[in-house]
Motif scaffolding. Structure first.
Motif, PDB file in Angstrom:
ATOM      1  N   ALA A  50       0.823  -1.210   0.000  1.00 43.43           N
ATOM      2  CA  ALA A  50       0.000   0.000   0.000  1.00 43.43           C
ATOM      3  C   ALA A  50       0.860   1.264   0.000  1.00 43.43           C
ATOM      4  O   ALA A  50       0.521   2.267  -0.628  1.00 43.43           O
ATOM      5  N   SER A  51       1.998   1.206   0.664  1.00 41.00           N
ATOM      6  CA  SER A  51       2.888   2.366   0.755  1.00 41.00           C
ATOM      7  C   SER A  51       3.572   2.703  -0.572  1.00 41.00           C
ATOM      8  O   SER A  51       4.214   3.748  -0.697  1.00 41.00           O
ATOM      9  N   SER A  52       3.441   1.821  -1.557  1.00 40.30           N
ATOM     10  CA  SER A  52       4.123   2.016  -2.839  1.00 40.30           C
ATOM     11  C   SER A  52       3.411   2.984  -3.777  1.00 40.30           C
ATOM     12  O   SER A  52       3.965   3.344  -4.820  1.00 40.30           O
ATOM     13  N   HIS A  53       2.204   3.397  -3.431  1.00 38.95           N
ATOM     14  CA  HIS A  53       1.448   4.295  -4.311  1.00 38.95           C
ATOM     15  C   HIS A  53       2.263   5.527  -4.720  1.00 38.95           C
ATOM     16  O   HIS A  53       2.456   5.774  -5.923  1.00 38.95           O
ATOM     17  N   PRO A  54       2.775   6.338  -3.771  1.00 36.71           N
ATOM     18  CA  PRO A  54       3.533   7.524  -4.183  1.00 36.71           C
ATOM     19  C   PRO A  54       4.835   7.174  -4.896  1.00 36.71           C
ATOM     20  O   PRO A  54       5.278   7.908  -5.786  1.00 36.71           O
ATOM     21  N   LEU A  55       5.443   6.071  -4.528  1.00 39.08           N
ATOM     22  CA  LEU A  55       6.688   5.655  -5.168  1.00 39.08           C
ATOM     23  C   LEU A  55       6.446   5.326  -6.637  1.00 39.08           C
ATOM     24  O   LEU A  55       7.215   5.745  -7.516  1.00 39.08           O
ATOM     25  N   ILE A  56       5.391   4.567  -6.917  1.00 35.50           N
ATOM     26  CA  ILE A  56       5.077   4.203  -8.300  1.00 35.50           C
ATOM     27  C   ILE A  56       4.734   5.442  -9.113  1.00 35.50           C
ATOM     28  O   ILE A  56       5.173   5.600 -10.261  1.00 35.50           O
ATOM     29  N   LYS A  57       3.962   6.331  -8.517  1.00 40.03           N
ATOM     30  CA  LYS A  57       3.600   7.575  -9.208  1.00 40.03           C
ATOM     31  C   LYS A  57       4.856   8.376  -9.564  1.00 40.03           C
ATOM     32  O   LYS A  57       5.014   8.847 -10.708  1.00 40.03           O
ATOM     33  N   ALA A  58       5.753   8.522  -8.601  1.00 38.39           N
ATOM     34  CA  ALA A  58       6.981   9.275  -8.831  1.00 38.39           C
ATOM     35  C   ALA A  58       7.856   8.594  -9.896  1.00 38.39           C
ATOM     36  O   ALA A  58       8.468   9.268 -10.739  1.00 38.39           O
ATOM     37  N   SER A  59       7.896   7.281  -9.872  1.00 34.49           N
ATOM     38  CA  SER A  59       8.697   6.537 -10.847  1.00 34.49           C
ATOM     39  C   SER A  59       8.167   6.741 -12.259  1.00 34.49           C
ATOM     40  O   SER A  59       8.930   6.985 -13.202  1.00 34.49           O
ATOM     41  N   ILE A  60       6.854   6.653 -12.404  1.00 40.74           N
ATOM     42  CA  ILE A  60       6.241   6.839 -13.717  1.00 40.74           C
ATOM     43  C   ILE A  60       6.489   8.243 -14.242  1.00 40.74           C
ATOM     44  O   ILE A  60       6.845   8.444 -15.412  1.00 40.74           O
ATOM     45  N   GLY A  64       8.887  10.325 -17.518  1.00 41.68           N
ATOM     46  CA  GLY A  64       8.316  11.246 -18.494  1.00 41.68           C
ATOM     47  C   GLY A  64       6.882  10.946 -18.883  1.00 41.68           C
ATOM     48  O   GLY A  64       6.361  11.532 -19.837  1.00 41.68           O
ATOM     49  N   PHE A  65       6.201  10.066 -18.120  1.00 43.38           N
ATOM     50  CA  PHE A  65       4.815   9.705 -18.420  1.00 43.38           C
ATOM     51  C   PHE A  65       3.864  10.280 -17.376  1.00 43.38           C
ATOM     52  O   PHE A  65       4.269  10.584 -16.253  1.00 43.38           O
ATOM     53  N   GLN A  66       2.623  10.410 -17.745  1.00 39.75           N
ATOM     54  CA  GLN A  66       1.600  10.918 -16.838  1.00 39.75           C
ATOM     55  C   GLN A  66       0.964   9.758 -16.063  1.00 39.75           C
ATOM     56  O   GLN A  66       0.543   8.765 -16.666  1.00 39.75           O
ATOM     57  N   PHE A  67       0.900   9.905 -14.758  1.00 33.07           N
ATOM     58  CA  PHE A  67       0.264   8.888 -13.917  1.00 33.07           C
ATOM     59  C   PHE A  67      -1.197   8.704 -14.325  1.00 33.07           C
ATOM     60  O   PHE A  67      -1.713   7.590 -14.350  1.00 33.07           O
ATOM     61  N   SER A  68      -1.840   9.781 -14.693  1.00 33.04           N
ATOM     62  CA  SER A  68      -3.261   9.745 -15.068  1.00 33.04           C
ATOM     63  C   SER A  68      -3.505   9.018 -16.379  1.00 33.04           C
ATOM     64  O   SER A  68      -4.654   8.722 -16.721  1.00 33.04           O
ATOM     65  N   ASP A  69      -2.447   8.708 -17.125  1.00 28.05           N
ATOM     66  CA  ASP A  69      -2.599   8.002 -18.397  1.00 28.05           C
ATOM     67  C   ASP A  69      -2.728   6.490 -18.229  1.00 28.05           C
ATOM     68  O   ASP A  69      -2.880   5.768 -19.224  1.00 28.05           O
ATOM     69  N   ILE A  70      -2.654   6.006 -16.986  1.00 23.98           N
ATOM     70  CA  ILE A  70      -2.883   4.578 -16.755  1.00 23.98           C
ATOM     71  C   ILE A  70      -4.353   4.272 -17.027  1.00 23.98           C
ATOM     72  O   ILE A  70      -5.235   4.859 -16.405  1.00 23.98           O
ATOM     73  N   LYS A  71      -4.611   3.370 -17.941  1.00 29.74           N
ATOM     74  CA  LYS A  71      -5.979   3.027 -18.336  1.00 29.74           C
ATOM     75  C   LYS A  71      -6.394   1.626 -17.901  1.00 29.74           C
ATOM     76  O   LYS A  71      -7.582   1.349 -17.732  1.00 29.74           O
ATOM     77  N   ILE A  72      -5.404   0.741 -17.740  1.00 29.32           N
ATOM     78  CA  ILE A  72      -5.692  -0.647 -17.363  1.00 29.32           C
ATOM     79  C   ILE A  72      -4.762  -1.064 -16.229  1.00 29.32           C
ATOM     80  O   ILE A  72      -3.559  -0.793 -16.263  1.00 29.32           O
ATOM     81  N   LEU A  73      -5.329  -1.723 -15.219  1.00 26.04           N
ATOM     82  CA  LEU A  73      -4.582  -2.268 -14.091  1.00 26.04           C
ATOM     83  C   LEU A  73      -4.671  -3.793 -14.125  1.00 26.04           C
ATOM     84  O   LEU A  73      -5.764  -4.356 -14.266  1.00 26.04           O
TER      85      LEU A  73
END
Length: 265
Positions: A50-60, A64-73
């Motif tokens: 659960a703590s990885s949310h901000p880490l994944i966002k920052a990594s993406i 150079g990609f937008q976090f909001s561009d994730i369409k499929i999980l």
């Protein structure tokens, strides 16, 4: 929710990097998360704790990609160490969750009904999938097509993904494998919640031996020896992940573990 004590490597940050073509690593030191980019949006496979949310966002975003561009999980298995941040990321991005149908009930109760790690309380935030996948189903977004392979045992709906990526040099057949490690200490005959567990492990090991691919990755970096193949800030080099010999050795070791457990009953 999540166990209070988890391996340090599960939450230790790791620099994101390009694996091959439009496939990127965005996970932690050991919990593997993958981003696949397309002109129509992006696919995220696994989310770690659960703590990885901000880490994944920052990594993406650092790639150079937008976090909001994730369409499929997607996920390779319904355990808290791969689904911990999934509900939060789903809310943030409004992406569609897709899962192997066999893991749908565990997803919906937050892990309570998992045969090995379940109990009275959820180990991750429950959520519902918009699409339930069957063995061989294709997940399509933009120019990408991922085939979901049913590889049960570790969970009832553990699965792998097979797809192509390309760069300026060539096309790579990629396998993101959910390795069939044994997660229960119980004898296989003493798990009424999962009577077909031994049959499923045998099936998965047999099927995984038949797969054809160039690059293989998995749910944990330790399983495919990421840290001996890639160092932080290393230049782009997909060839280091072409490792059929390592894959076969890993499968053979898991086969021995499985047969030993069956004989020990």
């Amino acid at each position: 929710m999540e166990p209070k004590s988890t391996p340090r490597e599960w939450s230790t940050p790791y620099p994101p990097f390009q694996i091959a073509g439009n496939l990127y690593y965005v996970g932690t030191y050991d919990l593997a998360c993958y981003l696949i980019t397309t002109p129509e949006g992006n696919i995220l496979i696994n989310t770690g704790l659960a703590s990885s949310h901000p880490l994944i966002k920052a990594s993406i975003e650092s790639l150079g990609f937008q976090f909001s561009d994730i369409k499929i999980l997607l996920t390779t298995q319904a355990h808290y160490d791969h689904l911990g941040a999934m509900a939060a990321i789903k809310r943030s991005t409004r992406a569609q969750m897709m899962i192997n149908a066999k893991d749908a009930s565990v997803l919906e109760d937050g892990g309570k009904s998992d045969y090995a790690l379940g109990g009275e309380t959820s180990t991750f935030e429950p959520l519902q999938a918009e699409r339930l996948l069957q063995d061989g189903d294709t997940v399509t977004l933009g120019d990408m097509q991922l085939v979901m392979l049913d590889h049960p045992g570790h969970t009832k709906g553990s699965c792998s993904f097979l797809f192509n990526v390309k760069d300026d040099q060539r096309t790579y057949r990629v396998l993101i494998a959910n390795m069939p490690t044994i997660v229960t200490d119980k004898d296989f005959t003493q798990i009424p919640e999962y009577p077909d567990i031994a049959k499923d492990y045998a099936y998965t090991l047999n099927e995984m031996k038949k797969l054809s691919f160039d690059i293989w990755l998995s749910s944990h970096t330790s399983q495919f020896s990421l840290h001996s193949k890639h160092k932080p800030n290393q230049s782009y080099n997909p060839a280091v992940f072409i490792d059929q010999k390592g894959y076969q050795a890993a499968i053979n070791n898991l086969q021995k573990e499985f047969l030993s457990k069956r004989k020990a009953k």
